[in-house]
Design a protein around this motif. Structure first.
Motif, short mmCIF file in Angstrom:
data_model
loop_
_atom_site.label_atom_id
_atom_site.label_comp_id
_atom_site.label_asym_id
_atom_site.label_seq_id
_atom_site.Cartn_x
_atom_site.Cartn_y
_atom_site.Cartn_z
N LEU A 23 0.82 -1.21 0.00
CA LEU A 23 0.00 0.00 0.00
C LEU A 23 0.85 1.26 0.00
CD1 LEU A 23 -2.87 -1.03 2.42
CD2 LEU A 23 -3.03 -0.62 -0.03
N LEU A 24 1.96 1.24 0.75
CA LEU A 24 2.82 2.42 0.77
C LEU A 24 3.54 2.62 -0.56
CD1 LEU A 24 4.22 2.33 4.41
CD2 LEU A 24 2.37 3.73 3.48
N ALA A 25 3.90 1.53 -1.22
CA ALA A 25 4.50 1.65 -2.56
C ALA A 25 3.48 2.25 -3.53
CB ALA A 25 4.99 0.29 -3.05
N LEU A 26 2.24 1.78 -3.47
CA LEU A 26 1.19 2.34 -4.32
C LEU A 26 0.98 3.82 -4.01
CD1 LEU A 26 -1.36 -0.58 -4.34
CD2 LEU A 26 -0.14 0.32 -6.33
N ARG A 27 1.00 4.16 -2.72
CA ARG A 27 0.86 5.57 -2.32
C ARG A 27 1.91 6.43 -3.03
NH1 ARG A 27 3.22 7.00 3.34
NH2 ARG A 27 5.07 6.68 2.06
N VAL A 29 3.58 5.86 -5.80
CA VAL A 29 3.35 5.96 -7.23
C VAL A 29 2.19 6.93 -7.50
CG1 VAL A 29 2.88 4.72 -9.38
CG2 VAL A 29 4.34 3.68 -7.64
N PHE A 30 1.15 6.90 -6.64
CA PHE A 30 0.06 7.87 -6.77
C PHE A 30 0.58 9.29 -6.58
CE2 PHE A 30 -2.96 4.35 -5.79
CZ PHE A 30 -3.73 4.48 -6.93
N PHE A 31 1.56 9.47 -5.71
CA PHE A 31 2.14 10.79 -5.46
C PHE A 31 3.10 11.21 -6.58
CE2 PHE A 31 1.90 10.91 -0.50
CZ PHE A 31 0.52 10.96 -0.57
N GLY A 32 3.33 10.33 -7.55
CA GLY A 32 4.21 10.66 -8.66
C GLY A 32 5.63 10.16 -8.51
N VAL A 33 5.90 9.41 -7.46
CA VAL A 33 7.23 8.84 -7.23
C VAL A 33 7.25 7.49 -7.93
CG1 VAL A 33 8.86 8.07 -5.48
CG2 VAL A 33 7.38 10.04 -5.03
N ALA A 52 10.27 -7.24 -3.58
CA ALA A 52 9.29 -8.32 -3.62
C ALA A 52 7.87 -7.77 -3.76
CB ALA A 52 9.40 -9.18 -2.36
N ARG A 53 7.55 -6.69 -3.04
CA ARG A 53 6.21 -6.12 -3.11
C ARG A 53 5.95 -5.50 -4.48
NH1 ARG A 53 6.97 -8.78 0.52
NH2 ARG A 53 6.16 -8.63 2.64
N LEU A 54 6.91 -4.78 -5.01
CA LEU A 54 6.73 -4.20 -6.34
C LEU A 54 6.57 -5.30 -7.39
CD1 LEU A 54 9.27 -1.26 -6.14
CD2 LEU A 54 6.77 -1.07 -6.31
#
Length: 147
Positions: A23-27, A29-33, A52-54
């Motif tokens: 969820l934090l990785a998705l956050r 990417v949503f923020f543009g990172v 692993a999560r990505l």
């Protein structure tokens, strides 16, 4: 004999995104990172766990890897349609966290295209009324009662 577990879409969704680092990785990417090092820095995830999560988010079809440099080969992460559709889920989770978990001022704010600060709500697609607990009735379920 193991007790059967209810099958449901919530459980199925959590199998894909129900882990903190996902969820934090998705956050991010949503923020543009979009690049691994920046995602790792902003989430605090260890490099091996984040990798692993990505990888699992790519395999689940929420993100795709796009090459941005040839030598050495480097990739960034881009949301797919399925990933973009989680935007409202994450905004709603953030709003809940702002109200019930985070002390003080919210650390992040979003502004809607109308100019107002964004506070997401779930509304009925037909009448536009907010959806609240008790306002809806289960009409179909493949669940079986297990006692």
């Amino acid at each position: 004999m193991a007790t059967p577990v209810r099958e449901c879409s919530i459980a199925n969704a959590l199998a894909v995104v129900g882990e903190r680092w996902s969820l934090l990785a998705l956050r991010e990417v949503f923020f543009g990172v979009r690049r691994f090092d920046a995602i790792a820095r902003n989430t605090g995830a260890s490099r091996d766990i984040l990798a692993a999560r990505l990888r699992s988010l790519v395999e689940a079809g929420l993100l795709r890897r796009e090459r941005y440099e040839e030598h050495p080969p480097r990739h960034e992460y881009v949301l797919t349609e399925a990933g973009r559709s989680l935007h409202t889920v994450l905004l709603t989770l953030m709003d809940w966290g702002d109200r019930y978990v985070t002390e003080g001022a919210p650390p992040t704010a979003w502004r809607h295209s109308c100019g107002a600060e964004l506070h997401p709500r779930t509304v009925c697609d037909s009448c536009g009324e907010p959806v609240r607990l008790g306002d809806s009735t289960l009409v179909h379920s493949s669940w079986r009662e297990f006692t």
